[in-house]
Design a protein around this motif. Structure first.
Motif, PDB file in Angstrom:
ATOM      1  N   GLY A   1       0.900  -1.207   0.008  1.00 35.16           N
ATOM      2  CA  GLY A   1      -0.112   0.167   0.066  1.00 35.16           C
ATOM      3  C   GLY A   1       0.698   1.276   0.056  1.00 35.16           C
ATOM      4  N   ASP A   2       2.280   1.040  -0.021  1.00 34.46           N
ATOM      5  CA  ASP A   2       2.846   2.196  -0.080  1.00 34.46           C
ATOM      6  C   ASP A   2       2.884   3.067  -1.392  1.00 34.46           C
ATOM      7  OD1 ASP A   2       3.607   2.284   2.737  1.00 34.46           O
ATOM      8  OD2 ASP A   2       5.657   1.592   2.198  1.00 34.46           O
ATOM      9  N   LYS A   3       2.797   4.365  -1.512  1.00 34.94           N
ATOM     10  CA  LYS A   3       2.513   4.902  -2.923  1.00 34.94           C
ATOM     11  C   LYS A   3       3.232   5.936  -3.202  1.00 34.94           C
ATOM     12  CE  LYS A   3      -2.416   3.564  -2.472  1.00 34.94           C
ATOM     13  NZ  LYS A   3      -3.761   4.286  -2.761  1.00 34.94           N
ATOM     14  N   VAL A   4       3.680   6.284  -4.646  1.00 35.72           N
ATOM     15  CA  VAL A   4       4.272   7.309  -4.951  1.00 35.72           C
ATOM     16  C   VAL A   4       3.815   7.989  -6.092  1.00 35.72           C
ATOM     17  CG1 VAL A   4       6.699   6.940  -4.147  1.00 35.72           C
ATOM     18  CG2 VAL A   4       6.085   6.029  -6.364  1.00 35.72           C
ATOM     19  N   ARG A   5       3.667   9.233  -6.299  1.00 34.08           N
ATOM     20  CA  ARG A   5       3.169   9.964  -7.641  1.00 34.08           C
ATOM     21  C   ARG A   5       4.040  11.019  -7.996  1.00 34.08           C
ATOM     22  NH1 ARG A   5      -1.586  11.142 -10.223  1.00 34.08           N
ATOM     23  NH2 ARG A   5      -1.816  13.611 -11.153  1.00 34.08           N
ATOM     24  N   LEU A   6       4.810  10.872  -9.169  1.00 31.27           N
ATOM     25  CA  LEU A   6       5.837  11.535  -9.677  1.00 31.27           C
ATOM     26  C   LEU A   6       5.379  12.593 -10.789  1.00 31.27           C
ATOM     27  CD1 LEU A   6       8.597   8.922  -9.543  1.00 31.27           C
ATOM     28  CD2 LEU A   6       7.986  10.464  -7.646  1.00 31.27           C
ATOM     29  N   GLU A   7       5.810  13.762 -10.738  1.00 35.28           N
ATOM     30  CA  GLU A   7       5.742  14.700 -12.154  1.00 35.28           C
ATOM     31  C   GLU A   7       7.026  15.011 -12.452  1.00 35.28           C
ATOM     32  OE1 GLU A   7       3.316  17.968 -10.839  1.00 35.28           O
ATOM     33  OE2 GLU A   7       1.539  16.830 -10.330  1.00 35.28           O
ATOM     34  N   VAL A   8       6.969  14.762 -13.725  1.00 32.87           N
ATOM     35  CA  VAL A   8       8.163  14.900 -14.473  1.00 32.87           C
ATOM     36  C   VAL A   8       8.099  16.058 -15.689  1.00 32.87           C
ATOM     37  CG1 VAL A   8      10.097  13.757 -15.793  1.00 32.87           C
ATOM     38  CG2 VAL A   8       9.037  12.486 -13.950  1.00 32.87           C
ATOM     39  N   GLY A   9       9.104  16.965 -15.626  1.00 35.88           N
ATOM     40  CA  GLY A   9       9.234  18.000 -16.649  1.00 35.88           C
ATOM     41  C   GLY A   9      10.153  17.968 -17.433  1.00 35.88           C
ATOM     42  N   VAL A  10       9.962  18.596 -18.781  1.00 37.42           N
ATOM     43  CA  VAL A  10      10.945  18.659 -19.660  1.00 37.42           C
ATOM     44  C   VAL A  10      11.669  20.286 -19.836  1.00 37.42           C
ATOM     45  CG1 VAL A  10       9.534  18.674 -21.728  1.00 37.42           C
ATOM     46  CG2 VAL A  10      11.926  17.786 -21.972  1.00 37.42           C
ATOM     47  N   GLY A  11      12.971  20.034 -19.971  1.00 36.96           N
ATOM     48  CA  GLY A  11      13.634  21.495 -20.429  1.00 36.96           C
ATOM     49  C   GLY A  11      14.235  21.137 -21.859  1.00 36.96           C
ATOM     50  N   PRO A  12      15.015  22.366 -22.289  1.00 38.94           N
ATOM     51  CA  PRO A  12      15.598  22.575 -23.298  1.00 38.94           C
ATOM     52  C   PRO A  12      16.628  21.166 -23.445  1.00 38.94           C
ATOM     53  CG  PRO A  12      15.534  24.676 -22.310  1.00 38.94           C
ATOM     54  CD  PRO A  12      15.199  23.753 -21.543  1.00 38.94           C
ATOM     55  N   TRP A  13      16.566  20.509 -24.649  1.00 36.20           N
ATOM     56  CA  TRP A  13      17.586  19.675 -25.007  1.00 36.20           C
ATOM     57  C   TRP A  13      19.122  20.272 -25.078  1.00 36.20           C
ATOM     58  CZ3 TRP A  13      15.718  15.143 -28.639  1.00 36.20           C
ATOM     59  CH2 TRP A  13      14.381  14.648 -28.142  1.00 36.20           C
ATOM     60  N   PHE A  14      19.813  19.459 -24.376  1.00 32.72           N
ATOM     61  CA  PHE A  14      21.400  19.558 -24.389  1.00 32.72           C
ATOM     62  C   PHE A  14      21.815  20.676 -23.852  1.00 32.72           C
ATOM     63  CE2 PHE A  14      20.053  17.809 -28.724  1.00 32.72           C
ATOM     64  CZ  PHE A  14      20.496  16.667 -28.535  1.00 32.72           C
ATOM     65  N   GLU A  15      21.189  21.902 -23.744  1.00 33.15           N
ATOM     66  CA  GLU A  15      21.555  23.058 -22.986  1.00 33.15           C
ATOM     67  C   GLU A  15      21.716  22.964 -21.341  1.00 33.15           C
ATOM     68  OE1 GLU A  15      18.987  25.907 -24.381  1.00 33.15           O
ATOM     69  OE2 GLU A  15      19.793  26.082 -26.481  1.00 33.15           O
ATOM     70  N   SER A  16      20.661  22.451 -20.789  1.00 37.99           N
ATOM     71  CA  SER A  16      20.628  22.078 -19.385  1.00 37.99           C
ATOM     72  C   SER A  16      20.984  20.776 -18.596  1.00 37.99           C
ATOM     73  CB  SER A  16      18.916  22.315 -19.142  1.00 37.99           C
ATOM     74  OG  SER A  16      18.511  23.513 -19.726  1.00 37.99           O
ATOM     75  N   CYS A  17      21.349  19.806 -19.585  1.00 42.24           N
ATOM     76  CA  CYS A  17      21.725  18.474 -19.162  1.00 42.24           C
ATOM     77  C   CYS A  17      23.056  18.043 -19.971  1.00 42.24           C
ATOM     78  CB  CYS A  17      20.698  17.570 -19.492  1.00 42.24           C
ATOM     79  SG  CYS A  17      19.305  17.933 -18.393  1.00 42.24           S
ATOM     80  N   PHE A  18      23.487  17.162 -19.260  1.00 46.75           N
ATOM     81  CA  PHE A  18      24.643  16.319 -20.335  1.00 46.75           C
ATOM     82  C   PHE A  18      23.849  14.929 -21.200  1.00 46.75           C
ATOM     83  CE2 PHE A  18      27.242  18.700 -17.163  1.00 46.75           C
ATOM     84  CZ  PHE A  18      28.054  19.208 -18.346  1.00 46.75           C
ATOM     85  N   ALA A  19      23.356  15.186 -22.275  1.00 43.00           N
ATOM     86  CA  ALA A  19      22.462  14.214 -22.720  1.00 43.00           C
ATOM     87  C   ALA A  19      22.975  14.340 -24.141  1.00 43.00           C
ATOM     88  CB  ALA A  19      21.005  14.452 -22.737  1.00 43.00           C
ATOM     89  N   ALA A  20      22.489  12.963 -24.962  1.00 39.73           N
ATOM     90  CA  ALA A  20      23.200  12.648 -26.253  1.00 39.73           C
ATOM     91  C   ALA A  20      22.075  12.058 -27.055  1.00 39.73           C
ATOM     92  CB  ALA A  20      24.442  11.945 -26.554  1.00 39.73           C
ATOM     93  N   GLY A  21      22.002  12.269 -28.455  1.00 39.30           N
ATOM     94  CA  GLY A  21      21.059  11.669 -29.212  1.00 39.30           C
ATOM     95  C   GLY A  21      19.571  11.911 -28.930  1.00 39.30           C
ATOM     96  N   GLU A  22      18.675  10.955 -28.856  1.00 36.07           N
ATOM     97  CA  GLU A  22      17.224  11.420 -28.677  1.00 36.07           C
ATOM     98  C   GLU A  22      16.977  11.481 -27.084  1.00 36.07           C
ATOM     99  OE1 GLU A  22      15.346  12.057 -30.862  1.00 36.07           O
ATOM    100  OE2 GLU A  22      17.106  11.948 -32.364  1.00 36.07           O
ATOM    101  N   THR A  23      17.932  11.493 -26.235  1.00 36.14           N
ATOM    102  CA  THR A  23      17.613  11.631 -24.733  1.00 36.14           C
ATOM    103  C   THR A  23      17.093  13.138 -24.135  1.00 36.14           C
ATOM    104  OG1 THR A  23      19.568  10.182 -24.168  1.00 36.14           O
ATOM    105  CG2 THR A  23      18.725  11.184 -22.527  1.00 36.14           C
ATOM    106  N   ALA A  24      15.874  13.015 -23.661  1.00 37.94           N
ATOM    107  CA  ALA A  24      15.419  14.337 -23.247  1.00 37.94           C
ATOM    108  C   ALA A  24      15.913  14.799 -21.994  1.00 37.94           C
ATOM    109  CB  ALA A  24      14.061  14.230 -23.204  1.00 37.94           C
ATOM    110  N   CYS A  25      16.008  16.099 -22.018  1.00 37.19           N
ATOM    111  CA  CYS A  25      16.500  16.828 -20.556  1.00 37.19           C
ATOM    112  C   CYS A  25      15.303  16.824 -19.444  1.00 37.19           C
ATOM    113  CB  CYS A  25      16.960  17.968 -20.707  1.00 37.19           C
ATOM    114  SG  CYS A  25      17.749  18.920 -19.519  1.00 37.19           S
ATOM    115  N   LEU A  26      15.254  15.878 -18.741  1.00 37.83           N
ATOM    116  CA  LEU A  26      14.002  15.698 -18.019  1.00 37.83           C
ATOM    117  C   LEU A  26      14.281  16.322 -16.427  1.00 37.83           C
ATOM    118  CD1 LEU A  26      12.523  12.210 -18.973  1.00 37.83           C
ATOM    119  CD2 LEU A  26      12.043  14.466 -19.899  1.00 37.83           C
TER     120      LEU A  26
END
Length: 335
Positions: free
Chosen positions: A226-251
């Protein structure tokens, strides 16, 4: 002769007073955030000064909402321990930025209030009399890069803030606000990169706007007990705010609701919400630091179901030392 010398002296004094008055007028214009007569540069309006009218053919006024900040992004391949160690925010202080449509390098007043880095919130503040701004016209828009040295517990320390405007020049309004709606409508984005130390031990972290609007994804997961989590995930500009490559979104993990036993908690403090992303955003993890702890549980590490495995997700319960005390399987639903 004495009378002539007296007249010359009075004339010199009058000229000097006139120059001082003009200098004061120029300083007032500089503080108000319009064209500085001494440098012909457009600068950030001083806090409390009225915002100037802007000719959209020459510049854009980007107002900064009160409390606006940039939040730390993730890097592919980093562990949750590494992401937690690099959590932080860049706090913006100026009421607005004036972005001229003129290429070149200029000295402008500081518009960053402070940088807070790590769970201990080490504090860094801009040093020197201002930041250096480099304006560059690109194929589809403009790019403004601000660099500044920082004073703080780790040296050397430097921050780069980049504001990008995408779109045809004729489409720019005279004034917009730096928030998600403007980002989506006018292609305005803001990001930052922090560098601490040097050499092999240098720390590099990136940041994107904290305020991301409606979540890109909502996740609901629960254990058999019965333990629960509810998560909200947003997306920012690709590449500029994260170190990500290819089709990886900056979440970014922006909000969490947690129920452990009979206790419930809502977490919105971004220092306590850590997104841990892999390539293509596969096999993601979410670290939630509870405040206060729920019994012996100080944090939860939520892991999504391994891709193509048919296995469930899982939640790891962590104590105050962030050691795993137990692990439970999770049912998983993405809304």
């Amino acid at each position: 002769m004495k009378m002539l010398e007296t007249r010359r002296l009075l004339l010199s004094l009058l000229v000097a007073l006139t120059l001082v008055a003009c200098s004061d007028d120029n300083a007032a214009v500089h503080d108000a955030g319009v064209v500085d007569a001494r440098s012909s540069d457009l600068v950030a309006p001083k806090d409390g000064a009225p915002l100037p009218d802007i000719d959209p053919a020459k510049a854009m006024l980007v107002t900064i909402p009160s409390g606006a900040a940039l939040c730390s992004g993730f890097a592919e391949g980093r562990t949750w321990q590494e992401e937690l160690a690099l959590v932080g925010q860049v706090q913006l202080a100026a009421p607005a930025l004036i972005l001229p449509r003129e290429e070149g390098v200029a000295k402008v007043p500081h518009f960053v209030g402070a940088v807070e880095h790590s769970p201990e919130r080490q504090r860094f503040t801009p040093s020197g009399k201002g930041a250096q701004r480099e304006a560059e016209k690109q194929r589809f828009g403009w790019r403004y890069v601000y660099t500044m040295a920082l004073a703080g517990p780790v040296q050397p320390a430097a921050l780069t803030v980049t504001v990008t405007i995408r779109g045809e020049p004729t489409s720019y309004p005279a004034s917009v606000s730096l928030h998600t709606a403007s980002t989506k409508e006018f292609g305005i984005s803001a990001s930052a990169e922090l560098r601490l130390g040097s050499g092999a031990t240098e720390i590099v972290q990136r940041y994107g706007l904290c305020e991301l609007g409606a979540p890109e994804e909502t996740i609901e997961a629960s254990t058999a007990g019965g333990d629960k989590v509810r998560l909200e995930v947003g997306v920012g500009p690709w590449f500029e705010s994260c170190f990500a490559a290819g089709e990886t979104a900056c979440l970014f993990l922006t909000r969490a609701e947690v129920s452990v036993g009979q206790a419930k908690q809502v977490i919105t403090d971004r220092f306590r919400l850590i997104y841990v992303g892999g390539h293509h955003n596969w096999n993601d993890e979410y670290l939630i630091l509870l405040d206060p702890p729920l019994g012996a549980t100080a944090a939860l590490l939520v892991k999504e179901p391994p891709l193509f495995s048919g296995k469930p997700g899982e939640v790891r319960y962590l104590d105050a030392a962030l050691k795993v005390t137990k692990t439970e399987a999770l049912s998983w639903k993405e809304l």
